[in-house]
Scaffold this motif. Sequence first.
Motif, short mmCIF file in Angstrom:
data_model
loop_
_atom_site.label_atom_id
_atom_site.label_comp_id
_atom_site.label_asym_id
_atom_site.label_seq_id
_atom_site.Cartn_x
_atom_site.Cartn_y
_atom_site.Cartn_z
N GLU A 105 38.68 33.65 47.88
CA GLU A 105 39.69 33.22 48.85
C GLU A 105 39.43 33.85 50.22
O GLU A 105 39.54 33.19 51.25
CB GLU A 105 41.08 33.62 48.35
N SER A 106 39.09 35.15 50.23
CA SER A 106 38.88 35.82 51.52
C SER A 106 38.10 37.11 51.34
O SER A 106 38.06 37.68 50.25
CB SER A 106 40.24 36.14 52.18
N ILE A 150 37.83 41.99 48.78
CA ILE A 150 37.57 40.59 48.51
C ILE A 150 38.65 40.08 47.56
O ILE A 150 38.92 40.70 46.52
CB ILE A 150 36.18 40.39 47.88
N ARG A 151 39.27 38.97 47.93
CA ARG A 151 40.33 38.39 47.09
C ARG A 151 39.84 37.07 46.49
O ARG A 151 39.27 36.23 47.19
CB ARG A 151 41.61 38.17 47.89
N LEU A 152 40.09 36.91 45.18
CA LEU A 152 39.70 35.70 44.47
C LEU A 152 40.89 34.76 44.32
O LEU A 152 42.05 35.19 44.33
CB LEU A 152 39.17 36.05 43.08
N ARG A 153 40.58 33.50 44.15
CA ARG A 153 41.63 32.51 43.87
C ARG A 153 42.03 32.55 42.40
O ARG A 153 43.15 32.18 42.04
CB ARG A 153 41.14 31.11 44.24
N LEU A 198 42.36 39.99 40.71
CA LEU A 198 42.10 39.09 41.83
C LEU A 198 41.56 39.80 43.08
O LEU A 198 41.05 39.14 43.99
CB LEU A 198 43.36 38.31 42.20
N GLU A 199 41.72 41.13 43.14
CA GLU A 199 41.25 41.85 44.32
C GLU A 199 40.23 42.93 43.95
O GLU A 199 40.47 43.74 43.06
CB GLU A 199 42.43 42.49 45.07
N TYR A 200 39.11 42.91 44.67
CA TYR A 200 38.05 43.90 44.50
C TYR A 200 37.90 44.67 45.80
O TYR A 200 37.68 44.07 46.86
CB TYR A 200 36.73 43.22 44.16
N THR A 201 38.05 45.98 45.72
CA THR A 201 37.92 46.83 46.91
C THR A 201 36.67 47.69 46.76
O THR A 201 36.51 48.43 45.80
CB THR A 201 39.16 47.72 47.09
N GLU A 256 29.38 52.58 47.00
CA GLU A 256 29.38 53.79 46.18
C GLU A 256 30.32 53.67 44.99
O GLU A 256 30.09 54.23 43.93
CB GLU A 256 29.79 54.99 47.03
N ARG A 257 31.42 52.93 45.19
CA ARG A 257 32.39 52.75 44.11
C ARG A 257 33.24 51.53 44.44
O ARG A 257 33.18 50.99 45.55
CB ARG A 257 33.28 53.99 43.95
N TRP A 258 34.04 51.11 43.47
CA TRP A 258 34.88 49.94 43.65
C TRP A 258 36.10 50.05 42.74
O TRP A 258 36.11 50.82 41.79
CB TRP A 258 34.11 48.66 43.35
N ALA A 259 37.10 49.27 43.06
CA ALA A 259 38.32 49.22 42.25
C ALA A 259 38.75 47.77 42.15
O ALA A 259 38.56 46.97 43.07
CB ALA A 259 39.42 50.06 42.90
#
Length: 530
Positions: free
Chosen positions: A151-152, A163-166, A87-90, A78-81
């Motif tokens: 990354e995870s 989701i975390r990026l390198r 580096l971090e997508y929630t 529905e939404r994201w931040a």
Amino acid sequence: MLLPRPLRPFLLAALLGSALPGSALAAKPLVFCAEASPEGFDPALWDSATTYNITKPVFQGLVEFQRGGVTLRPGLAERWAVSADGLEYTFKLRRGVHFHQTDYFTPQRDFSADDVVFTVNRWIRPELPFNQAFKTPLTGPDGYGLAKMIESVQKLDQHTVKIRLRERNATFLTFFAMGFAGMQSAEYAEQLLQGGKPQQINQLPIGTGPYRFKSYAKDSTIRYEAHPQYWGHAQKTRSLVFAIVADPQVRLQKLKAGECQVAAAVRESDLDTLAADKRIKIASTGASNISYLAYNLKRPQFAKREVRVALDMAINRDALFKAMFPKGGAIQAINPYPPSIWSWNPKTRNEYNPAKAKALLAQAGYPNGFTVNLWALPVQRPTNPNGKLMAQMIQQDWAKIGVKANIQSYEWGEYLKRAAAGEHDVYMSGLTSNSGDPDDFLWNSLSCSVSKGGQRFCDAEFDNLLQLGRQTTDQKQRTRYYLKAQEIFKYQRPWITIAHSRIYIPLRNNVQGFIMNPNGSFDFEDVWLK
């Protein structure tokens, strides 16, 4: 941010397959005459437009492209931040999303964070038990380098995923709207794993989309039925059918006869005939696409730049376009993406010069030429409407500089399989962009990440420019990187660039709600017969 689509539960009558109120033809199947069979039904395994169009009714991503454009809107999220460092997508997930219930799977829960975690981990973790049991390349996510990028993935609660990026990536969010990123059911995957049949994820799909899979008669017919618990609009079309019709003339005959209501893209040469039929209309778009010939760079002669440039220079593009695109619905491709894409380089040029081409061959050690296998595209594409004719014309051009081309072709699935294995010398290919971002053209086809076997292009300076372009959101800076990357591309010539084209989709007048996207793709959600 757009509001979620309203939920509209089906009536009992709809569950039984009868027409929805006010739609007398809703029970009549909507039939699409497709040009080729899908490679499979797990979108992560494949990267062809045909397969993505066929699996689109079943699968959905966390985000999606707004129909008819490239603007991102909420999908299963529905939404994201995004964190300040990029580096971090929630993602906050949509509630009340039901997976398909079929005769081979009955879900016990709704879509949740567990499904996102499974889907993403499948892309990035080879050691995942499911990946160990079903060892196969995941062409979509592998092509975009997601295993190195992510990354995870972490479940924060049932409806929240992080989701975390390198490293930063300016295009990361668009990946979740692409064809390969359809969310899979972790529960279904576990059922397949426990039953010792993980490969069935590619044969019997389960998704959350507006249609659920019913049956597939190989190389003939795919049948879908409306998902009765779909979280979005109730579909007026109860039965959706993909009829596989490889012959373009037969497709047109079936369209005119009303045996299908929509058909795959047609050639320019067919437009006049279609325009004369008042029962048919044409949907058209100038697509973000390209056709090209790709060299196998493991072949000794094609490892030499002079040979690649010579074969490019030997092709008379003006004559080719007169034969292939008589109505002018295509432009000659110079760079690896069309001039409608920001950062296109106006300084590069194509050149037709057979004498110079012959001199380059001599310089490379081939004064008398050589023999090459040229693969002709076996399916009709807007940017290559007649692969056999194109191959014959190129064959004649190359003969003038002493290069003998043996024309070969294979059934579409076999063609893709053999090309991926590097069995070709030169083969016809192409691509379309979902997002309209230069990275979508460059990374998945020309970065070192997709040259594992060595037959594709891999240039350290070019690759570094693509990396830099991904790591900043400043479009002016990204443009500088991509302008330089196109200069390297044109110098090295890993492709013979051919065409950017318009796409023409014919459909009968009673088809409602059909919308083409800028890349020429489409889906059948909210499409019905009047």
